[in-house]
Design a protein around this motif. Sequence first.
Motif, short mmCIF file in Angstrom:
data_model
loop_
_atom_site.label_atom_id
_atom_site.label_comp_id
_atom_site.label_asym_id
_atom_site.label_seq_id
_atom_site.Cartn_x
_atom_site.Cartn_y
_atom_site.Cartn_z
N LEU A 96 -29.07 7.13 -26.46
CA LEU A 96 -28.21 6.07 -26.96
C LEU A 96 -28.31 4.85 -26.06
O LEU A 96 -28.56 4.96 -24.87
N MET A 97 -28.09 3.68 -26.66
CA MET A 97 -28.01 2.45 -25.91
C MET A 97 -26.63 1.85 -26.11
O MET A 97 -26.05 1.95 -27.20
N GLN A 98 -26.09 1.24 -25.06
CA GLN A 98 -24.76 0.66 -25.13
C GLN A 98 -24.82 -0.85 -24.86
O GLN A 98 -25.51 -1.30 -23.95
N TRP A 99 -24.08 -1.62 -25.65
CA TRP A 99 -24.04 -3.07 -25.50
C TRP A 99 -23.03 -3.42 -24.41
O TRP A 99 -21.86 -3.04 -24.48
N GLN A 115 -18.65 -5.21 -27.14
CA GLN A 115 -18.67 -4.55 -25.85
C GLN A 115 -18.43 -3.04 -25.99
O GLN A 115 -17.49 -2.59 -26.63
N GLY A 116 -19.35 -2.25 -25.41
CA GLY A 116 -19.20 -0.80 -25.41
C GLY A 116 -19.76 -0.11 -26.64
O GLY A 116 -19.82 1.13 -26.69
N GLN A 117 -20.21 -0.87 -27.64
CA GLN A 117 -20.76 -0.25 -28.86
C GLN A 117 -22.03 0.51 -28.51
O GLN A 117 -22.87 0.03 -27.77
N LYS A 118 -22.17 1.71 -29.07
CA LYS A 118 -23.32 2.57 -28.80
C LYS A 118 -24.11 2.81 -30.07
O LYS A 118 -23.53 3.00 -31.14
N ARG A 119 -25.43 2.82 -29.93
CA ARG A 119 -26.32 3.09 -31.06
C ARG A 119 -27.51 3.90 -30.57
O ARG A 119 -27.96 3.73 -29.44
N CYS A 148 -27.04 -16.15 -24.69
CA CYS A 148 -26.49 -14.80 -24.52
C CYS A 148 -26.91 -14.21 -23.16
O CYS A 148 -28.06 -14.33 -22.75
N ARG A 149 -25.95 -13.57 -22.48
CA ARG A 149 -26.22 -12.94 -21.19
C ARG A 149 -25.96 -11.44 -21.23
O ARG A 149 -25.93 -10.78 -20.19
N CYS A 150 -25.74 -10.90 -22.44
CA CYS A 150 -25.44 -9.47 -22.58
C CYS A 150 -26.67 -8.62 -22.27
O CYS A 150 -27.80 -9.11 -22.23
N ALA A 151 -26.43 -7.34 -22.07
CA ALA A 151 -27.52 -6.41 -21.76
C ALA A 151 -27.28 -5.07 -22.43
O ALA A 151 -26.14 -4.72 -22.76
N LEU A 152 -28.36 -4.34 -22.63
CA LEU A 152 -28.27 -2.97 -23.13
C LEU A 152 -28.43 -2.02 -21.95
O LEU A 152 -29.27 -2.24 -21.08
N ALA A 153 -27.65 -0.96 -21.95
CA ALA A 153 -27.73 0.04 -20.90
C ALA A 153 -27.89 1.42 -21.53
O ALA A 153 -27.16 1.75 -22.48
N PRO A 154 -28.85 2.22 -21.06
CA PRO A 154 -28.98 3.59 -21.57
C PRO A 154 -27.71 4.37 -21.27
O PRO A 154 -27.13 4.26 -20.19
N VAL A 155 -27.27 5.15 -22.22
CA VAL A 155 -26.08 5.97 -22.04
C VAL A 155 -26.47 7.24 -21.29
O VAL A 155 -27.47 7.87 -21.62
N PRO A 156 -25.71 7.63 -20.26
CA PRO A 156 -26.02 8.85 -19.50
C PRO A 156 -26.15 10.06 -20.42
O PRO A 156 -25.48 10.15 -21.45
N ALA A 157 -27.02 10.98 -20.05
CA ALA A 157 -27.28 12.16 -20.88
C ALA A 157 -26.00 12.93 -21.19
O ALA A 157 -25.85 13.47 -22.28
N SER A 158 -25.07 12.99 -20.23
CA SER A 158 -23.84 13.74 -20.44
C SER A 158 -23.02 13.14 -21.57
O SER A 158 -22.42 13.85 -22.38
N GLU A 159 -23.00 11.80 -21.66
CA GLU A 159 -22.26 11.14 -22.73
C GLU A 159 -23.00 11.26 -24.05
O GLU A 159 -22.38 11.36 -25.11
N THR A 160 -24.33 11.23 -24.00
CA THR A 160 -25.12 11.39 -25.22
C THR A 160 -24.87 12.76 -25.83
O THR A 160 -24.72 12.92 -27.04
N ALA A 161 -24.81 13.76 -24.98
CA ALA A 161 -24.58 15.13 -25.46
C ALA A 161 -23.23 15.25 -26.14
O ALA A 161 -23.07 15.95 -27.15
N ASP A 194 -18.67 12.77 -36.27
CA ASP A 194 -19.64 13.56 -37.02
C ASP A 194 -20.16 12.77 -38.22
O ASP A 194 -21.34 12.80 -38.55
N LEU A 195 -19.25 12.05 -38.88
CA LEU A 195 -19.64 11.27 -40.05
C LEU A 195 -20.62 10.17 -39.66
O LEU A 195 -21.64 9.98 -40.32
N ARG A 196 -20.33 9.47 -38.57
CA ARG A 196 -21.24 8.42 -38.11
C ARG A 196 -22.60 9.00 -37.75
O ARG A 196 -23.64 8.44 -38.08
#
Length: 206
Positions: A96-99, A115-119, A148-161, A194-196
């Motif tokens: 996942l990537m987080q804005w 902010q904080g949206q994950k995809r 724009c100065r925003c960045a994408l950050a990889p979501v830690p594996a624990s949160e992805t799980a 689950d739906l998402r």
Amino acid sequence: DLFPDVSEALQVYPATNWYADLLAEVTRLYVDTYHRAGGTGRPPGVEGFVRDVRDTLDKTESPTEATADRISVWLSTAILNAATQEVVATAETAGLMQWITMRDSDVREAHAATQGQKRPAGEPFDVDGVPMRYPGDPTAPIELWINCRCALAPVPASETASAFRDVSTEERKKDAKEGRAMPDGSYPIDNCQDLRNAIQAIGRAK
């Protein structure tokens, strides 16, 4: 810092192909960023990225002293996020990537709400109702990416799980019987997350 390259290109604007050297530097920086983020070989998406940049630069009109700064900020943001996104999206197990915004008073309202949206890596974010692949995506309306100065950050594996939870066989059978999953137990839906996840998974399968 792309400011010197952008400034040099604008000095010959509007000559034909005035941005040729700038695009060469953009390509080099994209590949370098891709490798620094863990990618190997030539990034598959670099040509498409450069094409989007060229199409955007073609729309340049009556540049002013501020134009070089705006273009250099945009390109730096776009290169960092697009190349990082590509590394994660093409990994064996895409995460996942987080804005992430700068969280200051200069952040525009549409980005503050994102902010904080994950995809899942490679899937667009919903920015004020507009799909954006990454911060700085020039295919979106200009008011959503200029400066724009925003960045994408990889979501830690624990949160992805935790986002894509493990569902037991018995739970899948129960959900299928009660109509909350497909007959074979796939896409179990017991909550909003689950739906998402199911919608995203079905979209990737098409």
